[in-house]
Each structure stands twice: as C-alpha cells, then as structure tokens.
Design a protein around this motif. Structure first.
Motif, short mmCIF file in Angstrom:
data_model
loop_
_atom_site.label_atom_id
_atom_site.label_comp_id
_atom_site.label_asym_id
_atom_site.label_seq_id
_atom_site.Cartn_x
_atom_site.Cartn_y
_atom_site.Cartn_z
N LEU A 8 -2.73 16.21 -19.04
CA LEU A 8 -3.28 14.94 -18.55
C LEU A 8 -2.15 14.00 -18.13
O LEU A 8 -2.16 13.43 -17.04
CB LEU A 8 -4.13 14.27 -19.63
N MET A 9 -1.15 13.86 -18.99
CA MET A 9 -0.04 12.96 -18.69
C MET A 9 0.77 13.47 -17.50
O MET A 9 1.21 12.69 -16.66
CB MET A 9 0.84 12.82 -19.93
N THR A 10 0.94 14.79 -17.43
CA THR A 10 1.70 15.37 -16.32
C THR A 10 1.01 15.08 -14.99
O THR A 10 1.65 14.69 -14.00
CB THR A 10 1.85 16.89 -16.51
N GLU A 11 -0.30 15.28 -14.94
CA GLU A 11 -1.05 15.07 -13.70
C GLU A 11 -1.06 13.61 -13.29
O GLU A 11 -0.90 13.27 -12.11
CB GLU A 11 -2.49 15.58 -13.85
N ILE A 12 -1.25 12.72 -14.26
CA ILE A 12 -1.29 11.29 -13.96
C ILE A 12 0.06 10.82 -13.45
O ILE A 12 0.17 10.06 -12.49
CB ILE A 12 -1.72 10.49 -15.21
N GLU A 13 1.14 11.31 -14.07
CA GLU A 13 2.49 10.94 -13.65
C GLU A 13 2.77 11.43 -12.24
O GLU A 13 3.40 10.73 -11.43
CB GLU A 13 3.51 11.53 -14.62
N SER A 14 2.29 12.63 -11.90
CA SER A 14 2.57 13.20 -10.59
C SER A 14 1.87 12.45 -9.46
O SER A 14 2.26 12.54 -8.30
CB SER A 14 2.15 14.68 -10.55
N LEU A 15 0.79 11.72 -9.80
CA LEU A 15 0.07 10.97 -8.77
C LEU A 15 0.90 9.82 -8.21
O LEU A 15 0.72 9.42 -7.06
CB LEU A 15 -1.23 10.40 -9.36
N TYR A 16 1.79 9.29 -9.00
CA TYR A 16 2.51 8.09 -8.62
C TYR A 16 4.01 8.30 -8.80
O TYR A 16 4.64 7.74 -9.67
CB TYR A 16 2.01 6.89 -9.44
N ASN A 17 4.54 9.16 -7.95
CA ASN A 17 5.94 9.54 -8.06
C ASN A 17 6.63 9.26 -6.72
O ASN A 17 6.71 10.12 -5.87
CB ASN A 17 6.03 11.01 -8.44
N GLY A 18 7.08 8.02 -6.51
CA GLY A 18 7.76 7.69 -5.27
C GLY A 18 6.86 7.00 -4.26
O GLY A 18 5.83 6.43 -4.59
N GLN A 19 7.24 7.08 -2.98
CA GLN A 19 6.52 6.43 -1.90
C GLN A 19 5.43 7.35 -1.33
O GLN A 19 5.58 8.57 -1.32
CB GLN A 19 7.49 6.06 -0.77
N PRO A 55 0.79 -1.24 0.00
CA PRO A 55 0.00 0.00 0.00
C PRO A 55 0.82 1.28 0.00
O PRO A 55 0.36 2.31 -0.47
CB PRO A 55 -0.83 -0.12 1.29
N GLN A 56 2.05 1.22 0.55
CA GLN A 56 2.87 2.43 0.60
C GLN A 56 3.49 2.77 -0.75
O GLN A 56 3.88 3.90 -0.99
CB GLN A 56 3.98 2.28 1.64
N LYS A 57 3.59 1.78 -1.63
CA LYS A 57 4.20 2.02 -2.93
C LYS A 57 3.19 2.69 -3.86
O LYS A 57 2.02 2.36 -3.88
CB LYS A 57 4.66 0.70 -3.55
N ALA A 58 3.68 3.66 -4.61
CA ALA A 58 2.78 4.44 -5.47
C ALA A 58 2.49 3.66 -6.76
O ALA A 58 2.97 4.00 -7.83
CB ALA A 58 3.40 5.79 -5.79
N ILE A 59 1.72 2.60 -6.63
CA ILE A 59 1.36 1.80 -7.79
C ILE A 59 0.15 2.44 -8.48
O ILE A 59 -0.83 2.79 -7.84
CB ILE A 59 1.02 0.36 -7.37
N ALA A 60 0.25 2.57 -9.77
CA ALA A 60 -0.79 3.29 -10.51
C ALA A 60 -2.14 2.60 -10.42
O ALA A 60 -2.28 1.42 -10.70
CB ALA A 60 -0.38 3.40 -11.98
N CYS A 61 -3.15 3.38 -10.00
CA CYS A 61 -4.55 2.90 -10.00
C CYS A 61 -5.23 3.39 -11.27
O CYS A 61 -6.31 3.98 -11.24
CB CYS A 61 -5.29 3.44 -8.78
N ASN A 62 -4.58 3.18 -12.41
CA ASN A 62 -5.11 3.68 -13.68
C ASN A 62 -5.66 2.52 -14.50
O ASN A 62 -4.96 1.52 -14.72
CB ASN A 62 -4.02 4.39 -14.48
N PHE A 63 -6.91 2.66 -14.95
CA PHE A 63 -7.57 1.60 -15.69
C PHE A 63 -8.13 2.12 -17.00
O PHE A 63 -8.58 3.26 -17.09
CB PHE A 63 -8.72 1.01 -14.86
N ARG A 64 -8.09 1.24 -18.00
CA ARG A 64 -8.83 1.48 -19.24
C ARG A 64 -10.03 0.55 -19.25
O ARG A 64 -9.87 -0.67 -19.09
CB ARG A 64 -7.96 1.15 -20.46
N ILE A 65 -11.23 1.10 -19.43
CA ILE A 65 -12.43 0.27 -19.60
C ILE A 65 -12.91 0.47 -21.03
O ILE A 65 -13.30 1.58 -21.41
CB ILE A 65 -13.54 0.66 -18.61
#
Length: 374
Positions: A227-238, A130-140
C-alpha cells in the motif's frame, strides 16, 4: 433492418461498409474486425467506431513498416481516415471551477457545509501547481453513519468535474479484499487495485480490518508495505499530464484509523489531508429521514412529527448511535409497518408505525448483544 436506422446512422453504416470493402483486398494479418448483427438490440455504433480506430492505427503502422505495397498505401489510408472521425466527434469534456464542482456535488448533501469548505481549502493548491505531484490523499474519519462513503463519492465526482483526475472510476475496497489466499500474491492484488483506480479514485474503506484479522501474519505486512509503495509511486516527481493523478481516500473510525497509521511511520505522512466528519444534529437527522421518506413516495402524518423527534432525540443519546444509519433503518421499518396495515394507495406514515419501528429496532439490538461471545 436498415429501414429502422436514422439518416445519420445510415451514413455511418455506409462508411463502415465502404471501409471494409476497401481493406478486404489486402492481406493484413494484424488487423481484426468483428461482424455485427444490425437487427440486434445490443448493436452499438460506438463499438464499431472503436474497432475502426484500432484498424486505422494498425494500418498506419503497416504503412510505416512498409508491409504493404505503394498502391495499397494510398487506398488504405484514404479509407481508414474515416475511422478517425469518431475521435473528432467526441464531445469535449467540460471542466468546472473547483467552486462550481463542489456546489454541484455537495449542494444536496445535508450537514456537510463545513466539509465542503475544508475540501476547497485543501484542494486549491493542487490546482495552483497542477504539474507538481502533490498528494491527493485524504483521510475521512468519523463515527458510524456520518456520511464517510457519501463524502468520498462526492469528492471523486468533484475532482473529476474540476479536471484534477481524468476519469470517473471509483474503486472501493476493504482490508479483507487486499489480502490474497497465498503468500506472495497480496502484492499483486494491491497493485491491481491501484491499476484499476489509476486516474480516478481508490476508496480504502476500513482497511484497519487488516490489523483486526491478525496484525502479525505475513499477508497483513505484505499488504501494508505494498500500500505504501503504491501510494508513494503515485507522487514521485513532476507529472507530464497534470490530470494523471489518483485520488486515494482512507475512511473509517478515528481511533481505528489512528492505530493503522501508527502501525507504520510512513502511513501518516502519506495521508496528510484530514476530513473529520461530526455527528449529525437533531435537525439534520430529521431532514435526512424526511428526504428519504419523500424519495420513497411516503408522507408523515402531521401528529407523528413530534413522535419522530422524540424517538431520534432519545436514540441520539446512546453511546453507539449510528446517525444516518439509524434514521434510515427507522424509516425502513416504519414503511414496512405502514405497508402491512394499509391499502396499496395509502402512503401516510402514522404514529403507530413509528412506535412499532422503534420497538423493532430496539429488539434487534438486544438480540445482537445477546449473541456476542457465542
């Protein structure tokens, strides 16, 4: 108006009165409070408690900064501690296991068992670390009417119930909403959508409409880049807070989503989790029709069941069949036909209602086709 209050609310009211009486002798310029009319239907003690907690925080800061004298300190802190009771009284959030959360939010959804199992597999890693910034990004992805928005909403509730995200916020936007009116404003608009969805869910519905409206304009490029900048910033490190995640879901038709992802090489890797929804089969479409029919309080004439099956089976063979969308439109039209010919206490849909509904939808499709290009 106090005569209408419960003993518990009267106790709260006394605390509120005592509190304001205690602080009224001090000149605390940073503290603001609001007077409420207890007889108003809109009166809400939660609002009062929120204000008291704000005052408590301000009072602590005042004491820390020594902006009031020592005599005032003791009296003020003794009074304002009452405001913290609201925080202590808040019920603790119940966290479900991922399996329990999926069962709760997907059990009544028809034809989505495979999707539920896919989400289970893709989401377990997020819970394991849970502490690792694993992307919660999905394509439906999927054809019209297969439940893309329904699945996104159920996923949002599941992630919240399982403690993966910390709030229930569900922010849905499409491509047109991402672009601002003037050059340079699109970046701020995209940032604002992500800010609103932070800790909850951002649902990007058919954002490939950005390309359809003009892939070469600066607004589109600005929106895609941000869009890409914001998504990338969500999962940057711990993550310090394991629930400080945002679920980002991109939904739409498979081929069009693919074109958008091909527009920039970074897009595809930012949405690694794919859920492809299949078309509903005939049995599932009949279940969907009857489920919504029963919710509306209608019944189906026994002899009409075969006609319903024939209509849906025939329509399903068409190239642009809209799955549950067609079924719901068919039901809506049948209910309207039934209502026109019957008394108010009659809720039985008959064969003639279905035949007329099918004809009405066909005529509507033909009319729309005839308007293309004009």
């Amino acid at each position: 108006s106090e005569g209408n209050l419960s003993d518990k609310d009267l106790g709260k009211l006394k605390n509120i009165k005592d509190f304001f009486s205690d602080i009224s002798t001090f000149n605390l310029s940073k503290i603001e409070y609001v007077k409420y009319d207890l007889s108003s239907q809109n009166f809400n003690y939660k609002n009062i408690e929120d204000i008291l907690f704000h005052i408590y925080t301000s009072a602590e800061e005042s004491v820390a900064n020594e902006t009031i004298n020592n005599d005032a300190k003791l009296k003020l802190l003794a009074s304002t501690k009452k405001a913290k009771l609201s925080e202590q009284e808040k019920p603790k959030r119940k966290i479900l296991s991922l399996e329990e959360a999926l069962d709760k939010n997907f059990e009544n959804l028809i034809g989505l068992k495979d999707v539920k199992n896919a989400i289970l597999g893709k989401t377990k890693l997020i819970l394991k670390v849970p502490q690792k910034a694993i992307a919660c990004n999905f394509r439906i992805i999927g054809n019209p009417g297969v439940g893309k928005t329904t699945v996104a909403e159920a996923m949002s509730k599941t992630f919240y119930d399982a403690g993966i995200i910390k709030n229930k916020e569900f922010v849905a936007i499409n491509g047109a909403e991402l672009k601002a009116e003037y050059v340079g404003q699109t970046t701020g608009r995209v940032k604002e959508f992500f800010r609103k969805a932070h800790g909850g869910t951002l649902f990007l519905d058919e954002v490939y409409s950005l390309l359809e409206e003009g892939s070469g304009d600066s607004f589109t490029q600005e929106a895609i880049t941000q869009l890409m900048t914001e998504i990338e910033s969500l999962y940057n490190g711990q993550l310090q807070d394991p629930t400080d995640k945002t679920l980002v879901i991109m939904a739409g038709y498979k081929d069009k989503v693919g074109k958008l992802l091909d527009k920039n090489i970074g897009f595809r890797r930012r949405f690694p989790n794919i859920l492809e929804l299949r078309d509903y089969n005939l049995e599932e479409l009949l279940q969907i029709f009857k489920m919504y029919m029963e919710k509306d309080g209608f019944t189906l004439q026994k002899d009409a069941n075969q006609m319903l099956t024939q209509i849906i089976e025939k329509e399903k063979k068409k190239e642009n069949f809209s799955n549950a969308g067609y079924v719901r439109n068919l039901l809506q039209s049948a209910e309207e036909n039934q209502a026109r010919r019957t008394e108010l206490n009659d809720f039985e849909i008959k064969i003639e209602d279905l035949i007329e509904a099918e004809k009405s939808l066909y005529d509507s499709e033909e009319e729309n086709v005839g308007k293309i290009g004009f």
